[in-house]
Design a protein around this motif. Structure first.
Motif, PDB file in Angstrom:
ATOM      1  N   ASN A 283       0.853  -1.190   0.000  1.00 26.86           N
ATOM      2  CA  ASN A 283       0.000   0.000   0.000  1.00 26.86           C
ATOM      3  C   ASN A 283       0.891   1.243   0.000  1.00 26.86           C
ATOM      4  OD1 ASN A 283      -1.831   2.104   0.546  1.00 26.86           O
ATOM      5  ND2 ASN A 283      -3.125   0.781   1.802  1.00 26.86           N
ATOM      6  N   LEU A 284       0.943   1.930  -1.138  1.00 25.56           N
ATOM      7  CA  LEU A 284       1.830   3.085  -1.274  1.00 25.56           C
ATOM      8  C   LEU A 284       1.365   4.246  -0.393  1.00 25.56           C
ATOM      9  CD1 LEU A 284       4.244   4.402  -2.622  1.00 25.56           C
ATOM     10  CD2 LEU A 284       2.768   5.018  -4.554  1.00 25.56           C
ATOM     11  N   ARG A 285       0.065   4.421  -0.264  1.00 29.49           N
ATOM     12  CA  ARG A 285      -0.443   5.508   0.571  1.00 29.49           C
ATOM     13  C   ARG A 285      -0.098   5.299   2.043  1.00 29.49           C
ATOM     14  NH1 ARG A 285      -4.314   8.925  -1.683  1.00 29.49           N
ATOM     15  NH2 ARG A 285      -4.785   8.448  -3.858  1.00 29.49           N
ATOM     16  N   PHE A 286      -0.241   4.071   2.509  1.00 29.41           N
ATOM     17  CA  PHE A 286       0.131   3.781   3.890  1.00 29.41           C
ATOM     18  C   PHE A 286       1.631   3.957   4.102  1.00 29.41           C
ATOM     19  CE2 PHE A 286       1.522   0.433   6.954  1.00 29.41           C
ATOM     20  CZ  PHE A 286       1.061   1.059   8.102  1.00 29.41           C
ATOM     21  N   ARG A 287       2.413   3.601   3.093  1.00 29.13           N
ATOM     22  CA  ARG A 287       3.858   3.761   3.216  1.00 29.13           C
ATOM     23  C   ARG A 287       4.233   5.235   3.314  1.00 29.13           C
ATOM     24  NH1 ARG A 287       6.674   1.727  -1.875  1.00 29.13           N
ATOM     25  NH2 ARG A 287       5.078   0.128  -1.516  1.00 29.13           N
ATOM     26  N   VAL A 288       3.626   6.066   2.483  1.00 27.35           N
ATOM     27  CA  VAL A 288       3.909   7.500   2.522  1.00 27.35           C
ATOM     28  C   VAL A 288       3.462   8.104   3.843  1.00 27.35           C
ATOM     29  CG1 VAL A 288       3.280   9.709   1.481  1.00 27.35           C
ATOM     30  CG2 VAL A 288       3.866   7.784   0.014  1.00 27.35           C
ATOM     31  N   PHE A 289       2.263   7.727   4.304  1.00 26.60           N
ATOM     32  CA  PHE A 289       1.746   8.276   5.557  1.00 26.60           C
ATOM     33  C   PHE A 289       2.611   7.851   6.742  1.00 26.60           C
ATOM     34  CE2 PHE A 289      -1.204   8.099   9.215  1.00 26.60           C
ATOM     35  CZ  PHE A 289      -1.557   9.438   9.269  1.00 26.60           C
ATOM     36  N   GLY A 350     -12.355  12.526   1.892  1.00 20.41           N
ATOM     37  CA  GLY A 350     -11.343  12.575   0.850  1.00 20.41           C
ATOM     38  C   GLY A 350     -10.398  13.748   0.970  1.00 20.41           C
ATOM     39  N   ARG A 351     -10.682  14.687   1.886  1.00 19.90           N
ATOM     40  CA  ARG A 351      -9.826  15.860   2.069  1.00 19.90           C
ATOM     41  C   ARG A 351      -9.158  15.871   3.446  1.00 19.90           C
ATOM     42  NH1 ARG A 351     -14.572  17.943  -0.484  1.00 19.90           N
ATOM     43  NH2 ARG A 351     -14.130  18.844  -2.539  1.00 19.90           N
ATOM     44  N   HIS A 352      -9.321  14.811   4.202  1.00 17.36           N
ATOM     45  CA  HIS A 352      -8.763  14.783   5.554  1.00 17.36           C
ATOM     46  C   HIS A 352      -7.247  14.949   5.546  1.00 17.36           C
ATOM     47  CE1 HIS A 352     -12.553  12.391   6.855  1.00 17.36           C
ATOM     48  NE2 HIS A 352     -12.692  13.656   7.180  1.00 17.36           N
ATOM     49  N   ILE A 353      -6.578  14.317   4.594  1.00 18.72           N
ATOM     50  CA  ILE A 353      -5.122  14.365   4.574  1.00 18.72           C
ATOM     51  C   ILE A 353      -4.621  15.777   4.303  1.00 18.72           C
ATOM     52  CG2 ILE A 353      -5.128  13.676   2.146  1.00 18.72           C
ATOM     53  CD1 ILE A 353      -2.415  12.975   4.834  1.00 18.72           C
ATOM     54  N   TYR A 354      -5.355  16.540   3.507  1.00 22.32           N
ATOM     55  CA  TYR A 354      -4.912  17.903   3.199  1.00 22.32           C
ATOM     56  C   TYR A 354      -5.153  18.841   4.378  1.00 22.32           C
ATOM     57  CZ  TYR A 354      -4.812  15.950  -1.479  1.00 22.32           C
ATOM     58  OH  TYR A 354      -4.539  15.158  -2.562  1.00 22.32           O
ATOM     59  N   VAL A 355      -6.262  18.666   5.084  1.00 17.87           N
ATOM     60  CA  VAL A 355      -6.480  19.455   6.301  1.00 17.87           C
ATOM     61  C   VAL A 355      -5.435  19.090   7.357  1.00 17.87           C
ATOM     62  CG1 VAL A 355      -8.147  20.022   8.104  1.00 17.87           C
ATOM     63  CG2 VAL A 355      -8.937  19.602   5.775  1.00 17.87           C
ATOM     64  N   PHE A 356      -5.154  17.797   7.464  1.00 16.75           N
ATOM     65  CA  PHE A 356      -4.132  17.336   8.406  1.00 16.75           C
ATOM     66  C   PHE A 356      -2.767  17.929   8.068  1.00 16.75           C
ATOM     67  CE2 PHE A 356      -0.791  14.283   9.444  1.00 16.75           C
ATOM     68  CZ  PHE A 356      -1.006  14.059  10.796  1.00 16.75           C
ATOM     69  N   SER A 357      -2.397  17.913   6.810  1.00 13.45           N
ATOM     70  CA  SER A 357      -1.087  18.439   6.403  1.00 13.45           C
ATOM     71  C   SER A 357      -1.006  19.942   6.616  1.00 13.45           C
ATOM     72  CB  SER A 357      -0.828  18.098   4.934  1.00 13.45           C
ATOM     73  OG  SER A 357      -0.880  16.704   4.722  1.00 13.45           O
ATOM     74  N   ALA A 358      -2.100  20.663   6.332  1.00 10.22           N
ATOM     75  CA  ALA A 358      -2.091  22.108   6.537  1.00 10.22           C
ATOM     76  C   ALA A 358      -1.952  22.454   8.018  1.00 10.22           C
ATOM     77  CB  ALA A 358      -3.384  22.713   5.974  1.00 10.22           C
ATOM     78  N   MET A 402      -7.359   5.579   8.964  1.00 12.99           N
ATOM     79  CA  MET A 402      -8.516   4.766   8.602  1.00 12.99           C
ATOM     80  C   MET A 402      -8.891   4.963   7.135  1.00 12.99           C
ATOM     81  SD  MET A 402     -10.931   5.249  11.971  1.00 12.99           S
ATOM     82  CE  MET A 402     -10.362   4.753  13.594  1.00 12.99           C
ATOM     83  N   ASP A 403      -8.687   6.171   6.611  1.00 15.44           N
ATOM     84  CA  ASP A 403      -8.942   6.409   5.188  1.00 15.44           C
ATOM     85  C   ASP A 403      -7.902   5.736   4.299  1.00 15.44           C
ATOM     86  OD1 ASP A 403     -11.067   7.960   5.948  1.00 15.44           O
ATOM     87  OD2 ASP A 403     -10.010   9.859   5.754  1.00 15.44           O
ATOM     88  N   PHE A 410      -6.574  -2.158  10.245  1.00 12.96           N
ATOM     89  CA  PHE A 410      -6.234  -0.963  11.012  1.00 12.96           C
ATOM     90  C   PHE A 410      -5.417  -1.277  12.262  1.00 12.96           C
ATOM     91  CE2 PHE A 410      -7.267   2.073  14.402  1.00 12.96           C
ATOM     92  CZ  PHE A 410      -6.786   3.237  13.837  1.00 12.96           C
ATOM     93  N   PRO A 411      -5.770  -2.292  13.080  1.00 18.15           N
ATOM     94  CA  PRO A 411      -4.950  -2.549  14.276  1.00 18.15           C
ATOM     95  C   PRO A 411      -3.502  -2.878  13.955  1.00 18.15           C
ATOM     96  CG  PRO A 411      -7.074  -3.634  14.449  1.00 18.15           C
ATOM     97  CD  PRO A 411      -6.960  -3.152  13.036  1.00 18.15           C
TER      98      PRO A 411
END
Length: 520
Positions: A283-289, A350-358, A402-403, A410-411
């Motif tokens: 999972n590339l997204r999980f790896r980046v996060f 779908g925008r949680h990551i951008y609010v989190f990053s900001a 979770m997204d 998740f655990p």
């Protein structure tokens, strides 16, 4: 008339959600199943009982808030005793900063071991054991003669007790709340803020009256309240037996080779369940996060440890320096609940990551405010900016995870993320201590934290924007097609196929089971 029914349509087979709700709360009790009588303390609800979403769950919610206040917020309050420990043991900033860093690292790194204890003994017993362990560690640390003794007692023992207390508390809260789970999680996250707003006052009072040794002894007694909180966390229902897993193992090959194969299989199963290495690779997204959060933790908690020493070194009254941490806690208490409700709105999906990053970018840049001056008004402005951004980051961190991954993984994803971030949590404060020892200036610490956290925020923002753009381009370039066609079924000409709705269809739940074929 011949009727063909799929074996998977047996109505007596329990659903996966029923198997999972409450299975981690308490171990199975064979006697309770056979006799069906006895005290309802650990088996107050029958098998198949749904999460109450209220009732006794509110008591569990209050207990979880108190556990988080006593555990997650505690390492940041060690900074009140920072100068006392330096003078007592004649230690440098780097050597002293290992005490809170080891405590925080062990608190996060002990997740897989905590999961094993929860499966074996249940959430209630694990929380109570963690309270005893953390209280014992703080009490014994009051008799330390060297700084290494504090590493073991305050760092390892107390940190491991914190881990055993807070993780099962969060786990059992998820079993008590399903429909109101977002609200319960938002309220429980205020526990850390509650600890940040109260523990500095308590620590400052104890330090001025009893010294650091007497303070650690009293704080050890205070941490025993985790046992009281754990005692009220009774399970929703006992765990069901899983005979299929035992039957699916099959016979093991005899001899030494078979024994080694069994050990490797058990180890691989453990790593997959508690630390998602396969998910990290696929999972590339999980790896980046995961990489972004690990990078973030290098400087995220360091300002909380060095804020009081920085203010005290510039001749600020210790009580006013402790007040800064308390204000930070009050800001989190006020902001986190409405932030959790706000970001659960459909528009933010779908925008949680951008609010989190900001928010993380603002948090990193706010550390540079401390470089202006060490006066109380400037540090108050810093605490307000840091607290607001910290509230948003804390409210969205688990939501973004979770997204990113499936809830079934998740655990294990959280376990791997905890292990990764514990490394930077361990080395962050000592590196900052080395920087203070070399320069004799605390401002460089806050400047380094500002750069580190801000760069991690930019890394997450740019990486996820690139991933979203790539996925959108692939989706647009793929040929438009409707719903996939069902596989053809070769039936005789005199046969008629009809779809009969199943129980899962009636409840509008997705099901991958086979449909009934009738009138053949």
């Amino acid at each position: 008339m011949v009727t063909i029914r799929s074996e998977n349509m047996a109505p007596q087979q329990p659903s996966s959600m029923e198997e999972q709700s409450g299975e981690l709360c308490e171990p199975e009790s064979e006697e309770g199943e056979k006799q069906g009588t006895g005290p309802p303390s650990d088996q107050a609800h029958p098998v198949g009982y749904d999460a109450p979403d209220g009732g006794w769950g509110w008591v569990v919610l209050v207990a979880t808030i108190l556990v988080l206040a006593l555990t997650l917020a505690f390492p940041s309050c060690i900074g009140i005793f920072y100068l006392d420990l330096q003078e007592e043991f004649q230690a440098s900033n780097s050597e002293t900063s290992w005490v809170p860093s080891i405590m925080t690292a062990v608190l996060h790194a002990g997740g897989p071991l905590c999961s094993v204890l929860v499966e074996r003994f249940g959430c209630r017993a694990t929380v109570m054991f963690g309270g005893v362990l953390s209280g014992f560690g703080m009490a014994v640390s009051s008799f330390s003669h060297t700084i290494v003794d504090l590493y073991i007692t305050t760092g390892v023992i107390t940190g491991l007790g914190f881990c055993f207390s807070f993780q099962p508390a969060v786990t059992i809260l998820g079993h008590y709340f399903v429909r109101r789970r977002p609200f319960a999680n938002a309220m429980s996250s205020t526990g850390t803020a509650l600890g940040l707003s109260t523990l500095p006052f308590l620590g400052d009072y104890l330090q001025s009256t009893l010294g650091w040794r007497g303070s650690f002894l009293v704080l050890g007694a205070v941490l025993l309240n985790c046992c009281v909180c754990g005692a009220v966390m009774r399970p929703v229902r006992p765990r069901k037996p899983r005979k299929t897993e035992v039957m699916s193992n099959g016979p093991r090959p005899p001899g030494k080779k078979g024994c080694m194969l069994g050990i490797f299989q058990s180890l691989a199963s453990f790593l997959r369940k508690h630390m998602a290495f396969d998910l990290f690779c696929s999972n590339l997204r999980f790896r980046v996060f995961s990489l972004g959060i690990t990078w973030m933790m290098l400087g995220f908690v360091v300002p909380l440890i060095y804020l009081v020493p920085y203010a005290s070194a510039h001749k600020m009254d210790p009580s006013r320096a402790a007040l800064l941490l308390s204000i930070l806690g009050f800001v989190n208490i006020i902001v986190r609940p409405p932030a959790g409700v706000l970001f659960s709105l459909p528009w933010f999906k779908g925008r949680h990551i951008y609010v989190f990053s900001a928010a993380l970018l603002i948090n990193g840049l706010s550390n540079s405010i401390c470089c202006i001056s060490a006066s109380f008004p400037v540090l108050l402005m810093y605490v307000l900016a840091y607290g607001l951004s910290m509230s948003v980051v804390g409210s969205l961190m688990f939501t973004v995870l979770m997204d990113t991954v499936e809830m079934s993984r998740f655990p294990s994803a959280l376990g791997l993320l905890s292990i990764m971030e514990s490394v930077t949590l361990l080395i962050g404060p000592p590196l900052a201590g080395i920087l203070v020892d070399r320069t004799d200036q605390y401002t460089y610490v806050f400047l380094a934290c500002s750069i580190s956290v801000a760069l991690s925020a930019l890394f997450l923002m740019v990486s996820f924007y690139w991933l979203d753009s790539r996925d959108a381009a692939q989706k647009n370039s793929s040929p438009a097609s409707g719903s996939p066609a069902k596989p053809a079924v070769n039936l005789p000409m005199d046969c008629q196929y009809s779809s009969v709705p199943t129980d899962g269809d009636k409840t509008n739940k997705p099901s991958s089971e086979a449909e009934k074929i009738t009138n053949v």
